[in-house]
Design a protein around this motif. Structure first.
Motif, PDB file in Angstrom:
ATOM      1  N   PHE A 205       9.751 -12.737 -19.167  1.00  0.00           N
ATOM      2  CA  PHE A 205      10.009 -11.315 -18.925  1.00  0.00           C
ATOM      3  C   PHE A 205      11.477 -10.975 -19.163  1.00  0.00           C
ATOM      4  CE2 PHE A 205       6.504 -12.299 -15.861  1.00  0.00           C
ATOM      5  CZ  PHE A 205       5.522 -11.533 -16.476  1.00  0.00           C
ATOM      6  N   SER A 206      11.735  -9.743 -19.553  1.00  0.00           N
ATOM      7  CA  SER A 206      13.115  -9.293 -19.757  1.00  0.00           C
ATOM      8  C   SER A 206      13.907  -9.325 -18.456  1.00  0.00           C
ATOM      9  CB  SER A 206      13.116  -7.875 -20.337  1.00  0.00           C
ATOM     10  OG  SER A 206      12.455  -6.972 -19.451  1.00  0.00           O
ATOM     11  N   PHE A 207      13.228  -9.169 -17.327  1.00  0.00           N
ATOM     12  CA  PHE A 207      13.890  -9.045 -16.030  1.00  0.00           C
ATOM     13  C   PHE A 207      13.941 -10.346 -15.234  1.00  0.00           C
ATOM     14  CE2 PHE A 207       9.429  -7.833 -15.838  1.00  0.00           C
ATOM     15  CZ  PHE A 207       8.937  -8.656 -14.846  1.00  0.00           C
ATOM     16  N   LYS A 208      13.336 -11.399 -15.748  1.00  0.00           N
ATOM     17  CA  LYS A 208      13.245 -12.657 -15.008  1.00  0.00           C
ATOM     18  C   LYS A 208      13.690 -13.805 -15.917  1.00  0.00           C
ATOM     19  CE  LYS A 208      11.465 -15.977 -12.243  1.00  0.00           C
ATOM     20  NZ  LYS A 208      12.141 -16.468 -11.041  1.00  0.00           N
ATOM     21  N   PRO A 209      14.943 -14.265 -15.776  1.00  0.00           N
ATOM     22  CA  PRO A 209      15.430 -15.316 -16.671  1.00  0.00           C
ATOM     23  C   PRO A 209      14.604 -16.597 -16.598  1.00  0.00           C
ATOM     24  CG  PRO A 209      17.253 -14.312 -15.473  1.00  0.00           C
ATOM     25  CD  PRO A 209      15.986 -13.793 -14.849  1.00  0.00           C
ATOM     26  N   TRP A 210      14.395 -17.195 -17.766  1.00  0.00           N
ATOM     27  CA  TRP A 210      13.805 -18.525 -17.842  1.00  0.00           C
ATOM     28  C   TRP A 210      14.958 -19.510 -17.746  1.00  0.00           C
ATOM     29  CZ3 TRP A 210       9.311 -20.964 -17.523  1.00  0.00           C
ATOM     30  CH2 TRP A 210       9.201 -22.273 -18.010  1.00  0.00           C
ATOM     31  N   THR A 211      14.954 -20.386 -16.766  1.00  0.00           N
ATOM     32  CA  THR A 211      16.107 -21.244 -16.501  1.00  0.00           C
ATOM     33  C   THR A 211      15.840 -22.722 -16.716  1.00  0.00           C
ATOM     34  OG1 THR A 211      15.515 -21.312 -14.149  1.00  0.00           O
ATOM     35  CG2 THR A 211      17.059 -19.601 -14.833  1.00  0.00           C
ATOM     36  N   GLN A 212      14.645 -23.086 -17.153  1.00  0.00           N
ATOM     37  CA  GLN A 212      14.368 -24.490 -17.393  1.00  0.00           C
ATOM     38  C   GLN A 212      14.923 -24.926 -18.744  1.00  0.00           C
ATOM     39  OE1 GLN A 212      10.428 -25.943 -16.565  1.00  0.00           O
ATOM     40  NE2 GLN A 212      10.044 -24.400 -15.000  1.00  0.00           N
TER      41      GLN A 212
ATOM     42  N   ARG B 107       3.991 -21.491 -12.746  1.00  0.00           N
ATOM     43  CA  ARG B 107       4.984 -21.462 -11.668  1.00  0.00           C
ATOM     44  C   ARG B 107       5.965 -20.308 -11.861  1.00  0.00           C
ATOM     45  NH1 ARG B 107       4.533 -27.135 -12.222  1.00  0.00           N
ATOM     46  NH2 ARG B 107       6.330 -27.220 -13.626  1.00  0.00           N
ATOM     47  N   TYR B 108       6.350 -20.078 -13.091  1.00  0.00           N
ATOM     48  CA  TYR B 108       7.253 -18.963 -13.417  1.00  0.00           C
ATOM     49  C   TYR B 108       6.617 -17.625 -13.053  1.00  0.00           C
ATOM     50  CZ  TYR B 108       9.668 -15.698 -16.634  1.00  0.00           C
ATOM     51  OH  TYR B 108      10.327 -14.631 -17.205  1.00  0.00           O
ATOM     52  N   LEU B 109       5.346 -17.457 -13.388  1.00  0.00           N
ATOM     53  CA  LEU B 109       4.644 -16.213 -13.064  1.00  0.00           C
ATOM     54  C   LEU B 109       4.503 -16.040 -11.555  1.00  0.00           C
ATOM     55  CD1 LEU B 109       1.816 -16.247 -15.777  1.00  0.00           C
ATOM     56  CD2 LEU B 109       3.966 -14.980 -15.820  1.00  0.00           C
ATOM     57  N   ASP B 110       4.202 -17.137 -10.859  1.00  0.00           N
ATOM     58  CA  ASP B 110       4.058 -17.070  -9.412  1.00  0.00           C
ATOM     59  C   ASP B 110       5.388 -16.696  -8.749  1.00  0.00           C
ATOM     60  OD1 ASP B 110       2.340 -17.576  -7.030  1.00  0.00           O
ATOM     61  OD2 ASP B 110       3.858 -19.096  -6.628  1.00  0.00           O
ATOM     62  N   GLU B 111       6.481 -17.263  -9.226  1.00  0.00           N
ATOM     63  CA  GLU B 111       7.807 -16.906  -8.712  1.00  0.00           C
ATOM     64  C   GLU B 111       8.087 -15.422  -8.938  1.00  0.00           C
ATOM     65  OE1 GLU B 111      10.796 -19.269 -10.530  1.00  0.00           O
ATOM     66  OE2 GLU B 111      10.112 -21.151  -9.628  1.00  0.00           O
ATOM     67  N   THR B 112       7.711 -14.934 -10.099  1.00  0.00           N
ATOM     68  CA  THR B 112       7.980 -13.537 -10.441  1.00  0.00           C
ATOM     69  C   THR B 112       7.295 -12.585  -9.472  1.00  0.00           C
ATOM     70  OG1 THR B 112       8.196 -14.111 -12.792  1.00  0.00           O
ATOM     71  CG2 THR B 112       7.822 -11.792 -12.259  1.00  0.00           C
ATOM     72  N   VAL B 113       6.012 -12.811  -9.185  1.00  0.00           N
ATOM     73  CA  VAL B 113       5.298 -11.883  -8.310  1.00  0.00           C
ATOM     74  C   VAL B 113       5.794 -11.977  -6.871  1.00  0.00           C
ATOM     75  CG1 VAL B 113       3.237 -11.865  -9.778  1.00  0.00           C
ATOM     76  CG2 VAL B 113       3.347 -13.456  -7.865  1.00  0.00           C
ATOM     77  N   ARG B 114       6.159 -13.183  -6.425  1.00  0.00           N
ATOM     78  CA  ARG B 114       6.628 -13.338  -5.046  1.00  0.00           C
ATOM     79  C   ARG B 114       8.029 -12.756  -4.866  1.00  0.00           C
ATOM     80  NH1 ARG B 114       7.712 -17.985  -3.900  1.00  0.00           N
ATOM     81  NH2 ARG B 114       7.131 -19.213  -5.716  1.00  0.00           N
TER      82      ARG B 114
END
Length: 487
Positions: A64-71, A83-90
């Motif tokens: 997502f544009s608003f949620k950096p991918w950091t791996q 896991r990335y999607l789950d982090e985003t919604v929480r």
């Protein structure tokens, strides 16, 4: 009883989660709910469980544009994406808006009420939701059925056959002879992973596909992340990858002969001594179909090491012990994986009625790749075919919120794309891939000019969808009742 929301989003995959974030960020005064038919979020990334499942786009653009991918890995495996999607919604409170096991069965629009009525099944019972705007984020394929050709002699085969869409953890391939039918993204992902444990793996293809190897890690992205804040590093990497992708796409389409030679020569360098002309040289031009990505050249490594083989031939019939080819060769198989494609299905196949008339997508033209001519307050999220899905999904959600805000400001309850000048028809998806051609007769049309044509170009779409006007061949109507405006 029914529940009412300003917006109903259908689907809690990448598109639906992104829609939730944009609604909260851009239209915070609008109530919304996300209806998800499955028991958990993720869509594609929850459905597909086959070995090696991974992204076929880099996560700096699939994210997502608003949620950096950091791996560290840019080409990520399925569990990491979940896991990335789950982090985003929480992190964003989107999880509070998701209703799981709510399968949408149909939707009816009433212009008199300026309202959608959505029929939902949950636990065998029907429920009703109403909304002013319906946003379909259900993807583009049938979750309940994949595509498998009718192979002669199929019933004679004594081994196991599985479509990757329905892979389960109890499927045992260790020490067995495996044949993977197909040459697309799923096949090239499966083969090197299966080859780690199987006795033999054969990728059986009717015709070759362009296969491109690239590193699983983006060294520039990882360097930037060590020196800049995560959001800044992510934004720079995202635009770097977008611009590079656009450059190579345009270059390949402009000079298909040179592009074809370059792509095939890359394979020759990976597989010296192999019959690249037969097995890795497609008859079509680059980007007539989507290119297949293999991270760290893992497919080529498994072929070089003798753990996997590519066979280009057609199937004469299945036998008790394997597959007999038109050439006369027989492939022994204990397990056959039919990576033969998806079945395109818009709107999850649900019936949609507009003022009592059945909506048939094939009779309508798509507006900016997300709405339909003469269908009010209705949008779909449909990503790019030549780039990451999420890039277009993000822009679509942004544009929907702009429409919602304009409707409120103007005191209108209805927004409808209208063809105000003649426009020639063009295919909705300009791909020669089998899954596209099989569904072509049921897909909507697009036009040959904007706003009825999709650019397939993120830079142009940013200007058009995020910053451009919203009145071009768009009708705002159905004024709010005076008493509602006063309230």
């Amino acid at each position: 009883m029914s529940e009412h929301f300003d917006v109903v989003v259908v689907g809690a995959g990448i598109s639906g989660i992104g829609a939730g974030w944009h609604l909260q960020a851009n239209s915070p005064d609008r109530s919304y709910v996300i209806l998800e038919g499955r028991e958990q979020l993720g869509g594609t990334w929850d459905l597909f469980r086959y070995p090696g499942i991974r992204s076929d786009s880099d996560m700096y653009t699939l994210g997502f544009s608003f949620k950096p991918w950091t791996q560290a890995k840019a080409i990520a495996d399925g569990p990491s994406i979940l896991r990335y999607l789950d982090e985003t919604v929480r992190e964003n409170g989107i999880d509070r808006h998701i209703r799981y096991s709510h399968r949408v069965k149909r939707a009816d629009w009433s212009s008199a009420d300026a309202r959608w009525t959505v029929v939902v099944e949950r636990g065998g019972e029907e429920m009703l939701f109403t909304c002013g705007f319906l946003f379909m984020c259900t993807g583009y394929y049938n979750y309940d059925r994949g595509y498998s050709p009718d192979f002669p002699g199929f019933a004679d085969f004594k081994g196991q056959v599985v479509h990757p869409q329905f892979w389960t953890d109890d499927i045992d391939y260790a020490g067995k002879n495996v044949v993977v039918i197909g040459s697309g993204a799923t096949a090239v992902t499966l083969v090197p992973e299966l080859a780690k444990q199987a006795a033999s793996v054969t990728m059986l293809q009717r015709s070759p596909t362009y296969i491109v190897a690239r590193p699983s890690e983006d060294k520039i992205a990882n360097w930037l992340r060590g020196r800049l804040p995560a959001k800044a590093a992510y934004g720079i990497t995202r635009w770097k990858n977008v611009l590079l992708q656009q450059y190579f796409f345009r270059a390949m389409r402009k000079h298909p002969g040179k592009a074809k030679k370059a792509l095939v020569d890359m394979v020759r360098a990976e597989l010296p001594g192999h019959d690249v002309d037969t097995h890795f040289t497609p008859s079509y031009n680059p980007w007539d179909q989507r290119l297949c990505l293999v991270p760290d050249a893992d497919l080529f490594a498994s072929i070089r090491e003798g753990k996997a083989e590519v066979v280009t031939d057609t199937i004469e019939r299945f036998t008790e012990t394997g597959i007999r080819l038109a050439s006369g060769r027989e492939l022994a198989a204990d397990l056959v994986v039919t990576a033969t494609g998806l079945e395109i299905q818009l709107l999850s196949g649900m019936p949609v009625m507009v003022d009592g008339t059945r909506f048939e997508p094939v009779k309508h033209m798509t507006y900016k790749g997300m709405m339909f001519s003469d269908v009010p307050n209705f949008a779909i999220s449909f990503g790019y075919t030549n780039a990451s899905w999420t890039l277009k999904a993000d822009l679509t959600a942004t544009y929907v919120t702009r429409l919602l805000n304009a409707m409120k400001k103007r005191g209108m309850r209805q927004v409808t794309p209208r063809l105000k000048a003649p426009v020639e028809d063009a295919p909705f998806l300009e791909f020669t891939s089998g899954y596209v051609q099989r569904a072509a007769a049921h897909l909507p049309r697009q036009g040959t000019r904007k706003p009825w044509r999709v650019h397939q170009n993120y830079t142009l779409d940013v200007m058009a969808l995020k910053y451009g006007g919203i009145d071009q061949e768009m009708e705002f109507s159905n004024p709010e009742p005076a008493r509602r405006r006063a309230a």
